[in-house]
Structure formats: C-alpha cells, structure tokens
Design a protein around this motif. Sequence first.
Motif, mmCIF file in Angstrom:
data_model
loop_
_atom_site.group_PDB
_atom_site.id
_atom_site.type_symbol
_atom_site.label_atom_id
_atom_site.label_comp_id
_atom_site.label_asym_id
_atom_site.label_seq_id
_atom_site.Cartn_x
_atom_site.Cartn_y
_atom_site.Cartn_z
ATOM 1 N N ILE A 20 -1.168 26.815 -36.690
ATOM 2 C CA ILE A 20 -1.076 28.220 -37.372
ATOM 3 C C ILE A 20 0.107 28.646 -36.089
ATOM 4 C CG2 ILE A 20 -1.153 30.374 -37.925
ATOM 5 C CD1 ILE A 20 -1.583 29.322 -40.058
ATOM 6 N N VAL A 21 1.473 29.075 -36.584
ATOM 7 C CA VAL A 21 2.207 29.508 -35.881
ATOM 8 C C VAL A 21 3.038 30.643 -36.280
ATOM 9 C CG1 VAL A 21 4.822 29.255 -34.359
ATOM 10 C CG2 VAL A 21 3.404 27.501 -34.861
ATOM 11 N N SER A 22 2.338 31.825 -35.284
ATOM 12 C CA SER A 22 2.663 32.982 -35.924
ATOM 13 C C SER A 22 3.428 33.682 -34.928
ATOM 14 C CB SER A 22 1.205 34.173 -35.834
ATOM 15 O OG SER A 22 0.799 33.864 -35.052
ATOM 16 N N VAL A 42 4.805 37.778 -45.763
ATOM 17 C CA VAL A 42 4.187 39.054 -46.408
ATOM 18 C C VAL A 42 4.999 39.621 -47.106
ATOM 19 C CG1 VAL A 42 1.847 39.189 -44.822
ATOM 20 C CG2 VAL A 42 3.754 40.961 -44.372
ATOM 21 N N GLU A 43 3.846 39.460 -48.307
ATOM 22 C CA GLU A 43 4.660 40.619 -49.335
ATOM 23 C C GLU A 43 5.543 41.410 -49.209
ATOM 24 O OE1 GLU A 43 1.902 40.747 -51.962
ATOM 25 O OE2 GLU A 43 2.295 38.647 -53.001
ATOM 26 N N ASP A 44 4.555 42.844 -48.045
ATOM 27 C CA ASP A 44 4.599 43.777 -47.568
ATOM 28 C C ASP A 44 5.602 43.788 -46.424
ATOM 29 O OD1 ASP A 44 2.625 43.367 -46.302
ATOM 30 O OD2 ASP A 44 2.080 44.868 -46.328
ATOM 31 N N ALA A 45 6.517 42.608 -45.964
ATOM 32 C CA ALA A 45 7.436 42.414 -44.776
ATOM 33 C C ALA A 45 8.645 43.605 -45.006
ATOM 34 C CB ALA A 45 8.049 41.735 -44.412
ATOM 35 N N SER A 46 9.438 43.894 -43.948
ATOM 36 C CA SER A 46 10.577 44.886 -44.325
ATOM 37 C C SER A 46 12.003 43.975 -45.622
ATOM 38 C CB SER A 46 10.931 44.951 -43.180
ATOM 39 O OG SER A 46 11.720 44.253 -42.462
ATOM 40 N N TYR A 47 12.554 44.052 -46.225
ATOM 41 C CA TYR A 47 14.217 43.342 -46.578
ATOM 42 C C TYR A 47 14.270 42.827 -45.225
ATOM 43 C CZ TYR A 47 17.443 41.819 -48.747
ATOM 44 O OH TYR A 47 19.307 41.843 -49.050
ATOM 45 N N CYS A 65 7.304 31.055 -48.580
ATOM 46 C CA CYS A 65 6.393 31.906 -49.900
ATOM 47 C C CYS A 65 6.476 32.503 -49.403
ATOM 48 C CB CYS A 65 5.681 31.165 -50.813
ATOM 49 S SG CYS A 65 4.188 30.908 -49.912
ATOM 50 N N PHE A 66 6.479 33.963 -50.766
ATOM 51 C CA PHE A 66 6.051 35.665 -50.297
ATOM 52 C C PHE A 66 4.147 36.023 -51.160
ATOM 53 C CE2 PHE A 66 10.545 35.661 -50.902
ATOM 54 C CZ PHE A 66 10.728 35.578 -49.697
ATOM 55 N N TYR A 67 3.570 36.428 -50.181
ATOM 56 C CA TYR A 67 2.336 35.892 -50.936
ATOM 57 C C TYR A 67 1.234 36.953 -49.322
ATOM 58 C CZ TYR A 67 -1.861 34.701 -53.388
ATOM 59 O OH TYR A 67 -2.971 34.819 -54.531
ATOM 60 N N LEU A 68 0.403 37.451 -49.956
ATOM 61 C CA LEU A 68 -0.216 38.105 -48.850
ATOM 62 C C LEU A 68 0.007 39.684 -48.754
ATOM 63 C CD1 LEU A 68 -3.139 35.485 -46.575
ATOM 64 C CD2 LEU A 68 -3.349 36.101 -48.298
ATOM 65 N N ASN A 69 -0.550 40.344 -47.998
ATOM 66 C CA ASN A 69 -0.298 42.082 -46.865
ATOM 67 C C ASN A 69 -0.428 41.842 -45.815
ATOM 68 O OD1 ASN A 69 -2.471 43.228 -46.809
ATOM 69 N ND2 ASN A 69 -2.711 43.576 -49.229
ATOM 70 N N LYS A 70 -0.705 42.294 -45.001
ATOM 71 C CA LYS A 70 -0.059 42.313 -43.302
ATOM 72 C C LYS A 70 -1.410 42.493 -42.890
ATOM 73 C CE LYS A 70 4.438 44.727 -42.080
ATOM 74 N NZ LYS A 70 4.714 45.388 -41.613
ATOM 75 N N ASP A 71 -2.460 43.165 -43.822
ATOM 76 C CA ASP A 71 -3.851 43.345 -44.440
ATOM 77 C C ASP A 71 -4.550 41.964 -44.036
ATOM 78 O OD1 ASP A 71 -3.384 46.383 -43.210
ATOM 79 O OD2 ASP A 71 -4.214 47.051 -45.091
ATOM 80 N N GLU A 72 -4.785 41.314 -45.212
ATOM 81 C CA GLU A 72 -4.537 40.236 -45.811
ATOM 82 C C GLU A 72 -4.973 40.027 -44.782
ATOM 83 O OE1 GLU A 72 -4.991 40.960 -50.221
ATOM 84 O OE2 GLU A 72 -3.148 39.655 -49.536
ATOM 85 N N GLY A 79 -7.149 39.307 -36.570
ATOM 86 C CA GLY A 79 -6.412 41.043 -36.296
ATOM 87 C C GLY A 79 -4.918 41.228 -36.176
ATOM 88 N N LYS A 80 -4.094 40.018 -35.615
ATOM 89 C CA LYS A 80 -3.119 40.389 -35.491
ATOM 90 C C LYS A 80 -2.052 40.721 -36.204
ATOM 91 C CE LYS A 80 -3.927 36.626 -32.128
ATOM 92 N NZ LYS A 80 -3.844 35.462 -31.819
ATOM 93 N N ILE A 81 -1.690 42.128 -37.045
ATOM 94 C CA ILE A 81 -0.995 41.890 -37.858
ATOM 95 C C ILE A 81 0.903 40.838 -37.221
ATOM 96 C CG2 ILE A 81 0.850 43.649 -38.864
ATOM 97 C CD1 ILE A 81 -1.670 44.693 -38.981
#
Length: 104
Positions: A20-22, A42-47, A65-72, A79-81
Amino acid sequence: MDNRTKIISLIGMANKAQKIVSGEDSVRSSIRTKKVKLVIIVEDASYNTKKRFSCCAHYYNIPYCFYLNKDEMAKSIGGKIRSVIGVVDEGFSSQIKKLIDDAL
C-alpha cells in the motif's frame, strides 16, 4: 462477514505486506510512475482531493474508486488518517476491486 469488513481486512493485509502507498504525494508519484494498480479515494474526502486523484488515475489509465470513509481507512491501515491510498500489488488490487464492485 460483509463486503465492507472484508475490504477493510484486505487493505490491512496489503498494508502489512507493504503493498500500500498512502498519503497524497506518495500516491500521486506512484500513479505517475504506474506502480499503483488501484487507487482508493475515501468517500468523505474533499471535492478537490476526489477530483485531483480521479483525474490523475483516469489520465494514467489506472482504476480508481470511492469507497470507505476516513475512519474506516485509518482503521484498515493502522491508525493514520488518509484520504487516498494506492494498492501496488496486482493480486490485492484485483481482490479489493472485485469486492468493491460486488458491494456497489
């Protein structure tokens, strides 16, 4: 186990295997060098983040793809946002993509 939980688990396994690259800069440079096989935003990323990475991935012909939210996402990668990750392994990326397609 539902698909969302399976996807979180698979991302966690890929992270432990260092596939994974984050982080925005790392993902963007990995997209440009075509090391990334799948981009997950993530789905709740900024526009702006959604647009920047979807356009970049589309330009380099990399699935995204747009999937999960920042917490997931944080839960799955330790644990890294993060707003965006890139999967660099073909096996992990195909499994995650298949599960996401089934969930949507």
